[in-house]
Design a protein around this motif. Structure first.
Motif, short mmCIF file in Angstrom:
data_model
loop_
_atom_site.label_atom_id
_atom_site.label_comp_id
_atom_site.label_asym_id
_atom_site.label_seq_id
_atom_site.Cartn_x
_atom_site.Cartn_y
_atom_site.Cartn_z
N GLY A 158 0.82 -1.20 0.00
CA GLY A 158 0.00 0.00 0.00
C GLY A 158 0.85 1.25 0.00
N MET A 159 0.25 2.36 0.36
CA MET A 159 0.94 3.64 0.40
C MET A 159 1.86 3.72 1.61
N GLN A 160 3.12 4.08 1.38
CA GLN A 160 4.11 4.16 2.43
C GLN A 160 4.84 5.49 2.31
N ARG A 161 5.52 5.88 3.39
CA ARG A 161 6.26 7.14 3.36
C ARG A 161 7.55 7.01 4.18
N ILE A 162 8.63 7.56 3.61
CA ILE A 162 9.91 7.64 4.29
C ILE A 162 10.38 9.09 4.25
N ALA A 163 10.90 9.58 5.36
CA ALA A 163 11.41 10.95 5.43
C ALA A 163 12.92 10.92 5.39
N TRP A 164 13.49 11.56 4.38
CA TRP A 164 14.95 11.70 4.28
C TRP A 164 15.35 13.01 4.94
N ASP A 165 16.27 12.94 5.88
CA ASP A 165 16.69 14.13 6.62
C ASP A 165 17.68 14.99 5.83
N MET A 166 17.87 14.65 4.56
CA MET A 166 18.75 15.40 3.65
C MET A 166 20.19 15.47 4.15
N ARG A 167 20.59 14.40 4.82
CA ARG A 167 21.98 14.25 5.26
C ARG A 167 22.58 13.03 4.59
N THR A 168 23.89 13.03 4.48
CA THR A 168 24.59 11.86 4.00
C THR A 168 24.67 10.83 5.13
N SER A 169 25.09 9.63 4.79
CA SER A 169 25.21 8.58 5.79
C SER A 169 26.39 8.86 6.72
N SER A 170 26.31 8.32 7.90
CA SER A 170 27.41 8.45 8.86
C SER A 170 28.59 7.61 8.41
N LYS A 171 29.79 8.12 8.66
CA LYS A 171 31.03 7.39 8.34
C LYS A 171 31.65 6.80 9.60
#
Length: 401
Positions: A166-179
């Motif tokens: 069904g309909m799903q949602r993900i929020a991207w915090d507009m940051r790169t991944s942690s190193k």
């Protein structure tokens, strides 16, 4: 369709639409306040879309900014549980997508079929070896949302279980991944002063998100990639001339910190291995002195490299005002720039160059110890019949040879 995710069964007395952002706002009789951020996918939904395997709805423009912490720490800080503070959306890009069918593992399907057979009063045969082996070796399915920049470079990968539909949602915090080094076990203890496992914010620009499903060892693209814009909120105290160069500097610092942490973890791992080797030497049927001399020699090399990386604790203890170490330089640059929207200072840029030059020599020295000294010591110990220690590949040797 009933929209109930996060909304209790209560009387709603008022509704409003924030037209600029397409937000749906609800107010309940019990003084509750609810916001459905960007409800535009519901307006664009068509019955024919639901027949597709999966797709991404258009993503609205996202505004990138650093959040302020008026209480000193995120959230309520130390204000206490009785202190109320509402949650804002923050700097996030809302990615809404659709999955028609959820993935069902071979084992779950077998259990489901067995349950149906039991209810129908039918025979329920015991699974064969081939069935159980297939269930054991089956790779768990996942859903991925991959964000790329205008150059096609992957900026961030967001994943979720494939057991959704069904309909799903993900929020991207507009940051790169942690190193930061990978940790497979976490802690339930909340430390408000601990560093978050997150990279710096990306620069404004156009980004593209792709929806894929990983199942049965195959990565399948669902629907078409969707592009969206990341915009600046333009509320800077010290406006940078070029946001892209600021973001690039932060990513360079993150990468250098990754290398510095990798060196530190490698030294720690080697020291731990030497502890096992000391124990193995103590039970070997050979004199210990020549073996211990080799271990001590390697240990001294590792300690020297560690001091070059992190500084000499004795100098700090005696307040000898030592030159900043590589780790100190990188830590200060990262701490002063990661959550800042201002341009890096000349001191930051010079300090980063010094740290990079010194770290190059440190990595070279460490490689010599790990790839030559440690490797040769492992081989000699195995030839001498020593018990197993970490990172050793056993060798067949005859007693007395």
């Amino acid at each position: 369709k009933k929209l109930s995710s996060g909304l209790p069964n209560t009387c709603i007395k008022d509704m409003a639409i924030q037209t600029r952002e397409n937000d749906l706002i609800l107010a309940s009789f019990g003084r509750g306040f609810f916001v459905l951020d960007d409800y535009s996918p519901l307006r664009n939904l068509a019955e024919t879309d639901l027949k597709k395997d999966g797709f991404i709805w258009p993503v609205r423009d996202a505004y990138v900014f650093e959040s302020s912490y008026p209480y000193g720490l995120p959230g309520q800080a130390f204000q206490g549980s009785s202190f109320y503070q509402g949650d804002n959306l923050g700097a996030k890009a809302l990615i809404t997508f659709y999955i028609r069918d959820k993935s069902v593992s071979t084992k779950d399907q077998r259990v489901k079929d067995e349950s149906k057979a039991e209810k129908a009063d039918k025979d329920n045969p015991f699974p064969t070896y081939l069935q159980l082996a297939k269930e054991r070796d089956e790779e768990k399915a996942k859903i991925y949302l991959t964000v790329s920049n205008q150059k096609g470079e992957i900026i961030r990968k967001l994943s979720t279980s494939a057991d959704i539909q069904g309909m799903q949602r993900i929020a991207w915090d507009m940051r790169t991944s942690s190193k930061d080094p990978i940790q497979l076990s976490g802690s339930d203890f909340y430390d408000p002063f601990a560093n978050k496992e997150e990279g710096p914010l990306v620069a404004p620009g156009t980004y593209t998100v792709t929806l894929t499903r990983w199942e049965d060892g195959v990565m399948t693209v669902l629907g078409s990639p969707v592009s969206f814009k990341v915009k600046s909120l333009n509320n800077y105290v010290l406006p940078p001339k070029d946001m892209a160069s600021v973001a690039s500097f932060k990513r360079e610092v993150e990468n250098l910190n990754r290398i510095q942490q990798s060196v530190s973890e490698a030294i720690s791992s080697a020291n731990s291995e030497l502890t096992y080797i000391r124990r193995a030497i103590s039970v070997m049927e050979q004199p210990e002195d020549k073996w211990l001399a080799e271990v001590i020699k390697i240990k001294q090399k590792l300690d020297t490299i560690q001091r070059r990386l992190s500084g000499d604790p004795i100098e700090v203890q005696l307040d000898m005002n030592p030159t900043p170490s590589v780790a100190d330089r990188i830590g200060r640059i990262q701490g002063e720039n990661k959550y800042s929207s201002a341009e890096p200072t000349g001191t930051h840029q010079l300090s980063l160059k010094i740290a990079k030059d010194e770290l190059t020599g440190i990595v070279s020295s460490l490689k010599a110890v790990l790839e030559v000294d440690m490797k040769q010591l492992r081989i000699k110990l195995q030839e001498a019949g020593a018990p197993y220690t970490p990172n050793v590949i056993p060798q067949f040797t005859s007693p007395g040879n």
